[in-house]
Motif scaffolding. Structure first.
Motif, PDB file in Angstrom:
ATOM      1  N   SER A 123      24.320 -24.081  -2.107  1.00 36.52           N
ATOM      2  CA  SER A 123      23.879 -23.052  -1.331  1.00 36.52           C
ATOM      3  C   SER A 123      22.573 -22.440  -2.168  1.00 36.52           C
ATOM      4  O   SER A 123      21.644 -22.013  -1.486  1.00 36.52           O
ATOM      5  CB  SER A 123      24.959 -21.595  -1.369  1.00 36.52           C
ATOM      6  OG  SER A 123      25.918 -22.056  -1.001  1.00 36.52           O
ATOM      7  N   TRP A 180      19.993 -14.935   1.504  1.00 38.20           N
ATOM      8  CA  TRP A 180      21.442 -15.087   0.950  1.00 38.20           C
ATOM      9  C   TRP A 180      22.397 -14.601   2.293  1.00 38.20           C
ATOM     10  O   TRP A 180      23.533 -15.434   2.279  1.00 38.20           O
ATOM     11  CB  TRP A 180      21.736 -14.292  -0.193  1.00 38.20           C
ATOM     12  CG  TRP A 180      21.407 -15.162  -1.294  1.00 38.20           C
ATOM     13  CD1 TRP A 180      20.187 -14.866  -2.059  1.00 38.20           C
ATOM     14  CD2 TRP A 180      22.146 -16.210  -1.782  1.00 38.20           C
ATOM     15  NE1 TRP A 180      20.141 -15.846  -3.188  1.00 38.20           N
ATOM     16  CE2 TRP A 180      21.233 -16.486  -3.182  1.00 38.20           C
ATOM     17  CE3 TRP A 180      23.115 -16.836  -1.623  1.00 38.20           C
ATOM     18  CZ2 TRP A 180      21.701 -17.665  -3.726  1.00 38.20           C
ATOM     19  CZ3 TRP A 180      23.601 -17.943  -2.194  1.00 38.20           C
ATOM     20  CH2 TRP A 180      23.021 -18.324  -3.422  1.00 38.20           C
ATOM     21  N   VAL A 235      25.125 -17.728   3.790  1.00 40.43           N
ATOM     22  CA  VAL A 235      26.360 -17.727   3.674  1.00 40.43           C
ATOM     23  C   VAL A 235      27.077 -17.767   5.334  1.00 40.43           C
ATOM     24  O   VAL A 235      28.066 -18.428   5.571  1.00 40.43           O
ATOM     25  CB  VAL A 235      27.033 -16.243   3.059  1.00 40.43           C
ATOM     26  CG1 VAL A 235      28.343 -15.978   3.438  1.00 40.43           C
ATOM     27  CG2 VAL A 235      26.702 -16.394   1.733  1.00 40.43           C
ATOM     28  N   ALA A 236      26.478 -16.910   6.213  1.00 35.91           N
ATOM     29  CA  ALA A 236      26.652 -17.038   7.711  1.00 35.91           C
ATOM     30  C   ALA A 236      26.629 -18.405   8.055  1.00 35.91           C
ATOM     31  O   ALA A 236      27.247 -18.825   8.889  1.00 35.91           O
ATOM     32  CB  ALA A 236      26.079 -16.020   8.473  1.00 35.91           C
ATOM     33  N   GLU A 282      26.731 -21.165   6.533  1.00 35.94           N
ATOM     34  CA  GLU A 282      27.804 -22.217   6.061  1.00 35.94           C
ATOM     35  C   GLU A 282      29.056 -21.907   6.597  1.00 35.94           C
ATOM     36  O   GLU A 282      29.967 -22.651   6.545  1.00 35.94           O
ATOM     37  CB  GLU A 282      27.820 -22.153   4.606  1.00 35.94           C
ATOM     38  CG  GLU A 282      26.473 -22.637   3.754  1.00 35.94           C
ATOM     39  CD  GLU A 282      26.707 -22.356   2.377  1.00 35.94           C
ATOM     40  OE1 GLU A 282      25.652 -23.095   1.744  1.00 35.94           O
ATOM     41  OE2 GLU A 282      27.248 -21.627   2.069  1.00 35.94           O
ATOM     42  N   LEU A 283      29.525 -20.656   6.953  1.00 33.36           N
ATOM     43  CA  LEU A 283      30.645 -20.270   7.595  1.00 33.36           C
ATOM     44  C   LEU A 283      30.988 -21.196   8.955  1.00 33.36           C
ATOM     45  O   LEU A 283      32.036 -21.091   9.296  1.00 33.36           O
ATOM     46  CB  LEU A 283      30.783 -18.660   7.859  1.00 33.36           C
ATOM     47  CG  LEU A 283      30.868 -17.810   6.775  1.00 33.36           C
ATOM     48  CD1 LEU A 283      30.808 -16.424   7.039  1.00 33.36           C
ATOM     49  CD2 LEU A 283      32.206 -18.335   6.015  1.00 33.36           C
ATOM     50  N   GLY A 286      29.753 -20.615   1.093  1.00 34.78           N
ATOM     51  CA  GLY A 286      30.037 -20.047   2.435  1.00 34.78           C
ATOM     52  C   GLY A 286      31.145 -21.101   3.033  1.00 34.78           C
ATOM     53  O   GLY A 286      32.220 -20.497   3.329  1.00 34.78           O
ATOM     54  N   ARG A 287      31.174 -22.339   2.836  1.00 37.15           N
ATOM     55  CA  ARG A 287      32.016 -23.366   2.996  1.00 37.15           C
ATOM     56  C   ARG A 287      33.221 -23.294   2.495  1.00 37.15           C
ATOM     57  O   ARG A 287      34.440 -23.325   3.017  1.00 37.15           O
ATOM     58  CB  ARG A 287      31.627 -24.852   3.145  1.00 37.15           C
ATOM     59  CG  ARG A 287      32.232 -25.842   3.550  1.00 37.15           C
ATOM     60  CD  ARG A 287      32.569 -25.828   5.149  1.00 37.15           C
ATOM     61  NE  ARG A 287      33.633 -25.153   5.523  1.00 37.15           N
ATOM     62  CZ  ARG A 287      33.975 -24.867   6.811  1.00 37.15           C
ATOM     63  NH1 ARG A 287      33.098 -24.950   7.952  1.00 37.15           N
ATOM     64  NH2 ARG A 287      35.142 -24.293   7.321  1.00 37.15           N
ATOM     65  N   VAL A 317      28.330 -15.345  -5.159  1.00 39.36           N
ATOM     66  CA  VAL A 317      27.017 -15.084  -4.277  1.00 39.36           C
ATOM     67  C   VAL A 317      26.219 -13.734  -4.747  1.00 39.36           C
ATOM     68  O   VAL A 317      24.949 -13.880  -4.941  1.00 39.36           O
ATOM     69  CB  VAL A 317      27.379 -15.118  -2.754  1.00 39.36           C
ATOM     70  CG1 VAL A 317      26.157 -14.273  -1.913  1.00 39.36           C
ATOM     71  CG2 VAL A 317      27.688 -16.373  -2.079  1.00 39.36           C
TER      72      VAL A 317
END
Length: 284
Positions: A91, A218, A222-223, A225-226, A235-236, A257
Motif C-alpha cells: 500500500s 491514503w 484503501v478504497a 484495494e477494497l 485494503g485487500r 493505515v
C-alpha cells in the motif's frame, strides 16, 4: 565607582545561571505536548478496553484482542501466507508512486495557472469540474483501462493532484508585486523571478497542499484495494478478514493505515517547520 563595578560583576556572574534555568524550561515546554498525547492515548485505550469488556461481543474487540491479532499477523502472516510487512509496503509503495506523480505535475501546473490568469480563466470550465469528481468514481474506468500498479497510481494521482494544484495556484496570488518589481528594476529575468521570488513564496502553500494530498492518497488507495485486483495491500487484507468476520484483524489494518499516514504527515510537518520557522513563531 567601586559600587557600580561590583554591581556590574554581580550581574555578569548571574547570566550563566539565568541561561541554565531557561534550558530546563524549554525542555519541559517541548516534552509537555508529548506527555499530554501519551496520557490521552492511554486514557482512550483504557476507555476502549472497559467498554469492550462491558459489551462482551466478538464484533467489538478491545485493545488486548487487537494486540493479539497484530502479533499473530506479524509472526504468521495472513491466511494466504502474506506477511504484514508485505501488505504495508504494498500500500505504501502505491501511495508514494501516485503521490510523487501528483507532486511532479501538480506544482508546475499550479504555477502555470497562477501566473497566467487568462489561461486559467479560459480553461476553468474544463479544469474545475474534474476537481469535484471523487477518485472513487474513477475506479470502474481504472479497472477497464489499467491493471496492476498503474491502476492504483492513477487513482492516487487523482486524489492527491488537485489539493497540490489548488494550493500552489492560490499561493501564487500571495506573491507581493513589490518584490517582483524590485527584481525587474535590477534586471532579473523571468526565470530568476520565478526561482527567487515566486517559488520561495509559494513553498509553504505547496507543503500544505502536500499534506492534504497525502491524506486523500491514503483514502483512495484503501478504497481502490477494497475493489480487488490484487492480493497484497492493507485494503485487500481488511476485505479478506471481513469476509471471515474476523474484526480484530480488520482493525489492525485500519490502525496501520492510520499510523503510516500519521508518520508521513509528521514527517512533512517536521520538514515544514525546518524550512519555514517564521510561520511557527507567530502566536496570539
Amino acid at each position: 565607582m567601586e559600587d557600580k563595578s561590583m554591581n556590574t560583576q554581580v550581574n555578569y556572574t548571574r547570566l550563566p545561571l539565568a541561561g541554565a534555568r531557561k534550558a530546563p524550561n524549554q525542555l519541559m515546554k517541548r516534552l509537555r505536548p508529548v506527555a499530554y498525547n501519551i496520557l490521552s492515548l492511554g486514557a482512550g485505550l483504557l476507555a476502549w478496553q472497559l467498554l469492550a469488556m462491558a459489551v462482551s461481543s466478538p464484533f467489538f474487540p478491545g485493545p488486548a484482542k487487537i494486540l493479539e491479532a497484530f502479533i499473530q499477523l506479524a509472526n504468521q502472516g495472513d491466511t494466504m501466507g502474506n506477511s504484514l510487512w508485505a501488505h504495508s509496503w504494498g500500500s505504501l509503495h502505491r501511495v508514494l508512486v501516485g503521490f510523487g506523480i501528483a507532486l511532479i505535475l501538480g506544482v508546475p501546473f499550479g504555477l502555470l495557472m497562477g501566473l497566467n490568469k487568462p489561461l486559467y480563466v479560459s480553461t476553468r470550465a474544463i479544469v474545475e469540474p474534474f476537481r469535484f469528481i471523487p477518485p472513487i468514481a474513477w475506479i470502474p474506468l481504472a479497472i477497464i483501462f489499467f491493471s496492476g500498479l498503474p491502476r492504483f497510481a492513477f487513482l492516487i494521482f487523482l486524489g492527491a493532484f488537485f489539493p497540490i494544484f489548488t494550493a500552489t495556484q492560490v499561493g501564487v496570488a500571495r506573491v507581493e508585486p513589490i518584490h517582483r518589481k524590485v527584481f525587474l528594476i535590477h534586471g532579473a529575468s523571468k526565470f530568476q523571478i520565478l526561482t527567487r521570488v515566486v517559488i520561495p513564496t509559494v513553498l509553504p502553500d505547496i507543503f500544505g497542499g502536500m499534506r492534504v494530498g497525502m491524506g486523500a492518497a491514503w483514502l483512495t488507495i484503501v478504497a481502490a484495494e477494497l475493489t480487488g485486483g490484487t492480493s497484497i495491500g492493507l485494503g485487500r487484507m481488511m476485505v479478506d478478514y471481513s469476509e471471515l468476520l474476523k474484526i480484530p484483524e480488520v482493525i489492525v489494518g485500519m490502525l496501520i493505515v492510520g499510523a503510516i499516514g500519521f508518520l508521513l504527515n509528521e514527517s512533512l510537518l517536521l520538514v515544514e517547520k525546518r524550512l519555514f520557522r517564521w510561520r511557527w513563531q507567530v502566536s496570539l
